[in-house]
Design a protein around this motif. Structure first.
Motif, PDB file in Angstrom:
ATOM      1  N   ALA A   1       1.005  -1.219  -0.171  1.00  9.78           N
ATOM      2  CA  ALA A   1       0.054  -0.084  -0.090  1.00  9.78           C
ATOM      3  C   ALA A   1       1.003   1.136  -0.003  1.00  9.78           C
ATOM      4  CB  ALA A   1      -0.858   0.067   1.320  1.00  9.78           C
ATOM      5  N   VAL A   2       0.514   2.176  -0.807  1.00 11.68           N
ATOM      6  CA  VAL A   2       1.289   3.392  -0.946  1.00 11.68           C
ATOM      7  C   VAL A   2       1.494   4.190   0.319  1.00 11.68           C
ATOM      8  CG1 VAL A   2       1.223   5.737  -2.059  1.00 11.68           C
ATOM      9  CG2 VAL A   2       0.994   3.476  -3.608  1.00 11.68           C
ATOM     10  N   THR A   3       0.312   3.939   1.096  1.00 13.91           N
ATOM     11  CA  THR A   3       0.413   4.880   2.435  1.00 13.91           C
ATOM     12  C   THR A   3       1.423   4.326   3.077  1.00 13.91           C
ATOM     13  OG1 THR A   3      -1.290   3.488   3.174  1.00 13.91           O
ATOM     14  CG2 THR A   3      -2.275   5.310   2.289  1.00 13.91           C
TER      15      THR A   3
ATOM     16  N   VAL B   1       4.544   5.910   2.540  1.00 13.59           N
ATOM     17  CA  VAL B   1       4.634   7.393   3.084  1.00 13.59           C
ATOM     18  C   VAL B   1       5.115   7.416   4.424  1.00 13.59           C
ATOM     19  CG1 VAL B   1       3.385   9.280   3.672  1.00 13.59           C
ATOM     20  CG2 VAL B   1       2.810   8.109   1.596  1.00 13.59           C
ATOM     21  N   ASP B   2       4.374   6.392   5.440  1.00 14.51           N
ATOM     22  CA  ASP B   2       5.204   6.275   6.730  1.00 14.51           C
ATOM     23  C   ASP B   2       6.423   6.037   6.687  1.00 14.51           C
ATOM     24  OD1 ASP B   2       2.291   6.574   7.448  1.00 14.51           O
ATOM     25  OD2 ASP B   2       1.722   4.609   7.747  1.00 14.51           O
ATOM     26  N   ALA B   3       7.073   5.055   6.051  1.00 19.26           N
ATOM     27  CA  ALA B   3       8.351   4.470   6.071  1.00 19.26           C
ATOM     28  C   ALA B   3       9.284   5.630   5.512  1.00 19.26           C
ATOM     29  CB  ALA B   3       8.551   3.172   5.100  1.00 19.26           C
ATOM     30  N   VAL B   4       8.870   6.363   4.235  1.00 21.63           N
ATOM     31  CA  VAL B   4       9.804   7.591   4.079  1.00 21.63           C
ATOM     32  C   VAL B   4       9.883   8.517   4.954  1.00 21.63           C
ATOM     33  CG1 VAL B   4       9.928   9.200   2.476  1.00 21.63           C
ATOM     34  CG2 VAL B   4       9.406   6.951   1.781  1.00 21.63           C
TER      35      VAL B   4
ATOM     36  N   MET C   1       3.935   8.609  -6.534  1.00 21.97           N
ATOM     37  CA  MET C   1       2.680   8.305  -5.705  1.00 21.97           C
ATOM     38  C   MET C   1       2.807   8.357  -4.235  1.00 21.97           C
ATOM     39  SD  MET C   1       1.818   4.703  -8.038  1.00 21.97           S
ATOM     40  CE  MET C   1       2.373   4.739  -9.466  1.00 21.97           C
ATOM     41  N   VAL C   2       4.106   7.999  -4.003  1.00 25.36           N
ATOM     42  CA  VAL C   2       4.382   8.227  -2.562  1.00 25.36           C
ATOM     43  C   VAL C   2       4.405   9.530  -2.089  1.00 25.36           C
ATOM     44  CG1 VAL C   2       6.168   7.767  -1.003  1.00 25.36           C
ATOM     45  CG2 VAL C   2       5.771   5.798  -2.481  1.00 25.36           C
ATOM     46  N   ALA C   3       5.147  10.449  -2.922  1.00 26.56           N
ATOM     47  CA  ALA C   3       5.295  11.903  -2.815  1.00 26.56           C
ATOM     48  C   ALA C   3       3.729  12.645  -2.809  1.00 26.56           C
ATOM     49  CB  ALA C   3       6.270  12.582  -4.030  1.00 26.56           C
ATOM     50  N   THR C   4       2.834  12.068  -3.527  1.00 26.92           N
ATOM     51  CA  THR C   4       1.585  12.665  -3.708  1.00 26.92           C
ATOM     52  C   THR C   4       0.771  12.505  -2.518  1.00 26.92           C
ATOM     53  OG1 THR C   4       1.684  12.430  -6.198  1.00 26.92           O
ATOM     54  CG2 THR C   4      -0.418  12.691  -5.048  1.00 26.92           C
ATOM     55  N   GLU C   5       0.798  11.200  -1.943  1.00 27.37           N
ATOM     56  CA  GLU C   5      -0.065  10.879  -0.897  1.00 27.37           C
ATOM     57  C   GLU C   5       0.761  11.520   0.282  1.00 27.37           C
ATOM     58  OE1 GLU C   5      -3.071   8.937   1.032  1.00 27.37           O
ATOM     59  OE2 GLU C   5      -2.711   9.285  -0.909  1.00 27.37           O
ATOM     60  N   TRP C   6       1.962  11.654   0.429  1.00 22.94           N
ATOM     61  CA  TRP C   6       2.541  12.476   1.468  1.00 22.94           C
ATOM     62  C   TRP C   6       2.102  13.764   1.553  1.00 22.94           C
ATOM     63  CZ3 TRP C   6       8.736  12.534   1.865  1.00 22.94           C
ATOM     64  CH2 TRP C   6       9.011  13.359   2.947  1.00 22.94           C
ATOM     65  N   ALA C   7       2.028  14.269   0.387  1.00 21.15           N
ATOM     66  CA  ALA C   7       1.451  15.922   0.610  1.00 21.15           C
ATOM     67  C   ALA C   7      -0.007  15.819   0.947  1.00 21.15           C
ATOM     68  CB  ALA C   7       1.582  16.386  -1.113  1.00 21.15           C
ATOM     69  N   LEU C   8      -0.705  14.966   0.467  1.00 27.46           N
ATOM     70  CA  LEU C   8      -2.182  14.895   1.200  1.00 27.46           C
ATOM     71  C   LEU C   8      -2.450  14.689   2.432  1.00 27.46           C
ATOM     72  CD1 LEU C   8      -3.447  12.956  -2.284  1.00 27.46           C
ATOM     73  CD2 LEU C   8      -3.949  15.593  -1.765  1.00 27.46           C
TER      74      LEU C   8
ATOM     75  N   SER D   1      -2.474  -0.536  -7.593  1.00 31.08           N
ATOM     76  CA  SER D   1      -3.534  -0.603  -6.637  1.00 31.08           C
ATOM     77  C   SER D   1      -3.852   1.029  -6.261  1.00 31.08           C
ATOM     78  CB  SER D   1      -3.666  -1.369  -5.710  1.00 31.08           C
ATOM     79  OG  SER D   1      -2.445  -0.976  -4.609  1.00 31.08           O
ATOM     80  N   TYR D   2      -3.049   2.097  -6.377  1.00 33.76           N
ATOM     81  CA  TYR D   2      -3.029   3.174  -5.562  1.00 33.76           C
ATOM     82  C   TYR D   2      -3.999   3.956  -6.547  1.00 33.76           C
ATOM     83  CZ  TYR D   2      -1.906   7.727  -4.104  1.00 33.76           C
ATOM     84  OH  TYR D   2      -2.139   9.186  -3.442  1.00 33.76           O
ATOM     85  N   THR D   3      -4.928   4.684  -5.791  1.00 31.79           N
ATOM     86  CA  THR D   3      -5.835   5.642  -6.358  1.00 31.79           C
ATOM     87  C   THR D   3      -5.661   6.899  -5.703  1.00 31.79           C
ATOM     88  OG1 THR D   3      -7.542   3.735  -6.909  1.00 31.79           O
ATOM     89  CG2 THR D   3      -8.316   6.144  -6.685  1.00 31.79           C
ATOM     90  N   VAL D   4      -5.385   8.201  -6.258  1.00 34.48           N
ATOM     91  CA  VAL D   4      -5.306   9.223  -5.409  1.00 34.48           C
ATOM     92  C   VAL D   4      -6.812  10.009  -5.202  1.00 34.48           C
ATOM     93  CG1 VAL D   4      -5.063  10.582  -7.847  1.00 34.48           C
ATOM     94  CG2 VAL D   4      -3.925  11.608  -5.585  1.00 34.48           C
ATOM     95  N   ARG D   5      -6.898  10.527  -4.005  1.00 36.74           N
ATOM     96  CA  ARG D   5      -8.036  11.101  -3.608  1.00 36.74           C
ATOM     97  C   ARG D   5      -7.722  12.330  -3.218  1.00 36.74           C
ATOM     98  NH1 ARG D   5      -8.589   5.617  -2.401  1.00 36.74           N
ATOM     99  NH2 ARG D   5     -10.330   4.751  -3.246  1.00 36.74           N
ATOM    100  N   GLY D   6      -7.819  13.542  -4.122  1.00 31.63           N
ATOM    101  CA  GLY D   6      -7.366  14.871  -3.559  1.00 31.63           C
ATOM    102  C   GLY D   6      -6.650  15.592  -4.436  1.00 31.63           C
ATOM    103  N   VAL D   7      -6.224  16.653  -4.298  1.00 32.77           N
ATOM    104  CA  VAL D   7      -5.260  17.608  -5.101  1.00 32.77           C
ATOM    105  C   VAL D   7      -4.254  17.971  -4.085  1.00 32.77           C
ATOM    106  CG1 VAL D   7      -4.832  19.386  -6.824  1.00 32.77           C
ATOM    107  CG2 VAL D   7      -6.962  17.926  -6.713  1.00 32.77           C
ATOM    108  N   PRO D   8      -2.873  17.812  -4.232  1.00 32.26           N
ATOM    109  CA  PRO D   8      -1.889  18.344  -3.593  1.00 32.26           C
ATOM    110  C   PRO D   8      -2.000  19.990  -3.616  1.00 32.26           C
ATOM    111  CG  PRO D   8      -0.721  16.703  -4.883  1.00 32.26           C
ATOM    112  CD  PRO D   8      -2.233  16.636  -5.390  1.00 32.26           C
ATOM    113  N   ARG D   9      -1.842  20.717  -2.434  1.00 35.08           N
ATOM    114  CA  ARG D   9      -1.778  22.151  -2.474  1.00 35.08           C
ATOM    115  C   ARG D   9      -0.745  22.788  -2.603  1.00 35.08           C
ATOM    116  NH1 ARG D   9      -6.666  22.600  -4.586  1.00 35.08           N
ATOM    117  NH2 ARG D   9      -8.173  21.352  -3.311  1.00 35.08           N
ATOM    118  N   CYS D  10       0.325  22.126  -2.660  1.00 36.21           N
ATOM    119  CA  CYS D  10       1.640  23.063  -2.723  1.00 36.21           C
ATOM    120  C   CYS D  10       1.966  23.182  -4.027  1.00 36.21           C
ATOM    121  CB  CYS D  10       2.733  22.140  -2.150  1.00 36.21           C
ATOM    122  SG  CYS D  10       2.823  20.408  -2.874  1.00 36.21           S
ATOM    123  N   PRO D  11       3.092  24.124  -4.566  1.00 32.91           N
ATOM    124  CA  PRO D  11       3.513  24.185  -5.988  1.00 32.91           C
ATOM    125  C   PRO D  11       3.863  22.949  -6.327  1.00 32.91           C
ATOM    126  CG  PRO D  11       4.604  25.797  -4.421  1.00 32.91           C
ATOM    127  CD  PRO D  11       3.632  24.963  -3.529  1.00 32.91           C
TER     128      PRO D  11
END
Length: 257
Positions: free
Chosen positions: A51-53, A56-59, A82-89, A184-194
């Protein structure tokens, strides 16, 4: 002190696969911290999550262990994107800027765009020869063929990549888990950073339309390299550095190589 650049690679790749790009980025843009995903590189002994989440925890834990403090700028490829995106979300206050290279995510891309069918035979060939670590190792040659468009350094690249594989081999099971996480990763949301999406017109692994769709959906900037392959930092590191330096707010643009 300016925010450090966290570098995240993709499937079965590790920090040493950044090659010349990481020191060039550090010389131009300041502190750089390449971080391996669990199961790769310095963390090859760990079991890769599915799981990508969990990545994120590991990174985040690894970055903190290494002494870096947020906010971070993150430059990431493929699964790393994908990991970076989920981190930002999940932790928007920790991410100051995102640069995502040749990545793809559900629901914006179809499975045959995220992994081109023409690449499947080469990947199956690499999987069949996965445990080979000698100088004739076929897996790295198959990976290079599908991910790189620049071949003038082919011999040196394969020597370096085979040495990396021999010193920190990624298990076949971990490779499968990483592929499952990406698929399997599905992104839910939009990162708000540049945010900057970067794609390569010559990518023979992931269809560059994946980055284009993400950029449109998110209202993000999108830079297109005209000839590079999936491993853009390998093919044209200087172009990538220049592109990061002129990152606009919103638009699609092409810097000629």
């Amino acid at each position: 002190m300016s925010a450090p650049w966290i570098l995240l690679r993709g499937l079965t790749r590790e920090s040493r696969h950044w090659g010349a790009f990481a020191p060039l980025l550090e010389a131009r843009r300041g502190a750089v911290l390449p971080v391996d995903l669990p199961g790769n590189g310095t963390l090859a002994h760990l079991r890769s999550p599915v799981a990508v989440t969990s990545y994120v925890d590991a990174v985040r834990a690894e970055v903190q262990r290494l002494g870096a403090r947020p906010p971070y700028k993150v430059l990431a490829m493929s699964l790393g994107g994908m990991v970076a995106t989920e981190w930002a979300l999940r932790y928007p206050g920790e991410i100051a800027q995102l640069v995502l290279i040749n990545t793809s995510m559900r629901p914006y891309s179809r499975f045959y765009e995220r992994l081109r069918p023409a690449a499947w035979p080469a990947l199956l060939r690499a999987a069949w020869h996965w445990r080979e670590t000698g100088k004739e190792g076929i897996a790295e040659a198959a990976i290079h063929l599908r991910t790189c468009a620049r071949f003038d350094t082919l011999s040196a690249d394969l020597d370096a990549w085979r040495a990396i594989r021999a010193s920190a081999p990624v298990s076949r099971a971990n490779a499968v888990r990483q592929l499952a996480a990406a698929a399997s990763y599905t992104v839910r949301g939009v990162p708000r950073c540049p945010l900057l999406l970067v794609s390569s017109r010559g990518d023979r692994l992931v269809n560059p339309v994946c980055s284009a769709r993400l950029a449109r959906a998110w209202g993000a900037s999108h830079a297109v390299h005209e000839w590079a392959g999936h491993d853009l930092p390998h093919d044209d590191p200087q172009w990538l550095l220049d592109t990061i330096g002129v990152m606009p707010c919103v638009s699609t643009f092409v810097l000629r190589a």
